[in-house]
Design a protein around this motif. Structure first.
Motif, mmCIF file in Angstrom:
data_model
loop_
_atom_site.group_PDB
_atom_site.id
_atom_site.type_symbol
_atom_site.label_atom_id
_atom_site.label_comp_id
_atom_site.label_asym_id
_atom_site.label_seq_id
_atom_site.Cartn_x
_atom_site.Cartn_y
_atom_site.Cartn_z
ATOM 1 N N LYS A 13 0.830 -1.206 0.000
ATOM 2 C CA LYS A 13 0.000 0.000 0.000
ATOM 3 C C LYS A 13 0.868 1.262 0.000
ATOM 4 C CE LYS A 13 -3.699 -2.225 2.597
ATOM 5 N NZ LYS A 13 -4.513 -2.176 3.813
ATOM 6 N N MET A 14 2.149 1.108 -0.344
ATOM 7 C CA MET A 14 3.062 2.249 -0.298
ATOM 8 C C MET A 14 2.636 3.343 -1.260
ATOM 9 S SD MET A 14 6.816 0.604 -0.009
ATOM 10 C CE MET A 14 7.444 0.122 1.570
ATOM 11 N N THR A 15 2.792 4.563 -0.809
ATOM 12 C CA THR A 15 2.481 5.725 -1.639
ATOM 13 C C THR A 15 3.768 6.479 -1.972
ATOM 14 O OG1 THR A 15 2.056 7.050 0.323
ATOM 15 C CG2 THR A 15 0.140 6.002 -0.728
ATOM 16 N N ARG A 16 3.648 7.362 -2.932
ATOM 17 C CA ARG A 16 4.786 8.142 -3.422
ATOM 18 C C ARG A 16 4.864 9.462 -2.659
ATOM 19 N NH1 ARG A 16 7.026 6.751 -8.098
ATOM 20 N NH2 ARG A 16 5.157 5.561 -8.549
ATOM 21 N N THR A 17 6.022 9.708 -2.058
ATOM 22 C CA THR A 17 6.288 10.972 -1.374
ATOM 23 C C THR A 17 7.388 11.691 -2.142
ATOM 24 O OG1 THR A 17 5.625 10.095 0.770
ATOM 25 C CG2 THR A 17 7.044 12.028 0.788
ATOM 26 N N TRP A 18 7.112 12.926 -2.541
ATOM 27 C CA TRP A 18 8.028 13.718 -3.363
ATOM 28 C C TRP A 18 8.802 14.707 -2.509
ATOM 29 C CZ3 TRP A 18 9.049 12.512 -8.236
ATOM 30 C CH2 TRP A 18 8.111 11.760 -8.948
ATOM 31 N N PHE A 19 10.053 14.944 -2.894
ATOM 32 C CA PHE A 19 10.912 15.922 -2.247
ATOM 33 C C PHE A 19 11.490 16.851 -3.307
ATOM 34 C CE2 PHE A 19 10.914 12.133 0.351
ATOM 35 C CZ PHE A 19 10.682 12.636 1.622
ATOM 36 N N SER A 20 11.604 18.118 -2.976
ATOM 37 C CA SER A 20 12.222 19.094 -3.869
ATOM 38 C C SER A 20 13.021 20.077 -3.026
ATOM 39 C CB SER A 20 11.154 19.815 -4.696
ATOM 40 O OG SER A 20 10.246 20.483 -3.850
ATOM 41 N N VAL A 21 13.736 20.963 -3.710
ATOM 42 C CA VAL A 21 14.552 21.962 -3.018
ATOM 43 C C VAL A 21 13.823 23.300 -3.078
ATOM 44 C CG1 VAL A 21 16.769 23.166 -2.954
ATOM 45 C CG2 VAL A 21 16.686 20.723 -3.540
ATOM 46 N N ARG A 22 13.603 23.878 -1.910
ATOM 47 C CA ARG A 22 12.901 25.164 -1.782
ATOM 48 C C ARG A 22 13.564 26.232 -2.655
ATOM 49 N NH1 ARG A 22 9.733 26.367 2.288
ATOM 50 N NH2 ARG A 22 10.682 24.816 3.643
ATOM 51 N N ASP A 23 12.734 26.933 -3.441
ATOM 52 C CA ASP A 23 13.173 28.051 -4.284
ATOM 53 C C ASP A 23 14.158 27.653 -5.381
ATOM 54 O OD1 ASP A 23 11.591 29.830 -2.751
ATOM 55 O OD2 ASP A 23 13.222 30.071 -1.303
ATOM 56 N N GLU A 24 14.204 26.367 -5.726
ATOM 57 C CA GLU A 24 15.071 25.892 -6.818
ATOM 58 C C GLU A 24 14.209 25.080 -7.790
ATOM 59 O OE1 GLU A 24 18.334 26.489 -7.250
ATOM 60 O OE2 GLU A 24 18.623 27.529 -5.364
ATOM 61 N N PRO A 25 13.843 25.649 -8.946
ATOM 62 C CA PRO A 25 13.009 24.893 -9.885
ATOM 63 C C PRO A 25 13.710 23.649 -10.442
ATOM 64 C CG PRO A 25 13.658 27.014 -10.818
ATOM 65 C CD PRO A 25 14.145 26.987 -9.397
ATOM 66 N N ILE A 26 15.037 23.703 -10.528
ATOM 67 C CA ILE A 26 15.827 22.515 -10.880
ATOM 68 C C ILE A 26 17.043 22.487 -9.949
ATOM 69 C CG2 ILE A 26 15.079 22.366 -13.286
ATOM 70 C CD1 ILE A 26 17.787 23.576 -14.066
ATOM 71 N N PHE A 27 17.532 21.280 -9.683
ATOM 72 C CA PHE A 27 18.698 21.125 -8.816
ATOM 73 C C PHE A 27 19.464 19.888 -9.260
ATOM 74 C CE2 PHE A 27 14.988 19.265 -6.811
ATOM 75 C CZ PHE A 27 15.410 18.023 -6.363
ATOM 76 N N ALA A 28 20.651 19.703 -8.703
ATOM 77 C CA ALA A 28 21.528 18.620 -9.145
ATOM 78 C C ALA A 28 21.687 17.546 -8.074
ATOM 79 C CB ALA A 28 22.899 19.177 -9.513
ATOM 80 N N TRP A 29 21.676 16.316 -8.528
ATOM 81 C CA TRP A 29 21.967 15.133 -7.718
ATOM 82 C C TRP A 29 23.331 14.637 -8.177
ATOM 83 C CZ3 TRP A 29 18.137 10.391 -7.669
ATOM 84 C CH2 TRP A 29 18.676 9.350 -6.934
ATOM 85 N N ALA A 30 24.282 14.554 -7.264
ATOM 86 C CA ALA A 30 25.622 14.091 -7.604
ATOM 87 C C ALA A 30 25.555 12.654 -8.126
ATOM 88 C CB ALA A 30 26.534 14.174 -6.382
ATOM 89 N N GLY A 31 26.247 12.410 -9.208
ATOM 90 C CA GLY A 31 26.234 11.072 -9.786
ATOM 91 C C GLY A 31 27.540 10.734 -10.459
ATOM 92 N N LEU A 32 27.688 9.469 -10.761
ATOM 93 C CA LEU A 32 28.875 8.952 -11.438
ATOM 94 C C LEU A 32 28.426 8.181 -12.672
ATOM 95 C CD1 LEU A 32 30.499 7.470 -8.219
ATOM 96 C CD2 LEU A 32 31.088 9.646 -9.293
ATOM 97 N N TRP A 33 29.242 8.197 -13.696
ATOM 98 C CA TRP A 33 28.923 7.410 -14.876
ATOM 99 C C TRP A 33 30.207 6.919 -15.513
ATOM 100 C CZ3 TRP A 33 30.471 8.284 -19.883
ATOM 101 C CH2 TRP A 33 31.041 9.524 -20.130
ATOM 102 N N ARG A 34 30.055 5.870 -16.302
ATOM 103 C CA ARG A 34 31.162 5.333 -17.089
ATOM 104 C C ARG A 34 30.580 4.474 -18.194
ATOM 105 N NH1 ARG A 34 32.926 -0.065 -16.059
ATOM 106 N NH2 ARG A 34 31.766 -1.030 -14.371
#
Length: 117
Positions: A13-34
């Protein structure tokens, strides 16, 4: 990105909870790629301990970057990068939006809806 989500509630019965950054319409999540010989381009989002806003929902959260940290993340030393994982993103900058949207949609429900259309 604009938001990230976590599952909240009892299994099935899990529901979706959303998180965002106050006053930032877009923001960055640190990531790695190869590039992987087996899978092609692959990536991973870097995680850290949850701050006080996210912690009631999940024990970890993405490593979120302030705009003035982008260059350090992209060009910094290995020790600089490890430092991001050890710090906690300020809780007063995070907005939480609980929804009634199911985290996982039941397979049978989608098929029934398609037939009814």
């Amino acid at each position: 990105m604009t938001h990230f989500a976590e599952a909240e509630g009892e299994k099935g019965k899990m529901t979706r909870t959303w998180f965002s950054v106050r006053d930032e319409p877009i923001f960055a999540w640190a990531g790695l790629w190869r590039v992987s010989d087996e899978w092609g381009p692959v990536y991973s989002g870097v995680m850290t301990d949850a701050n006080a806003v996210v912690a009631p929902v999940h024990d970890r959260m993405p490593v979120l970057l302030h705009s003035e940290e982008y260059e350090q993340w992209l060009l910094g030393s290995f020790d600089d990068l490890l430092g991001f994982q050890k710090r906690v993103f300020p809780a007063d900058r995070i907005l939480m939006e609980r929804t009634t949207d199911l985290w996982v949609k039941k397979k049978g429900a989608a098929a029934v809806e398609a037939v009814l259309l």
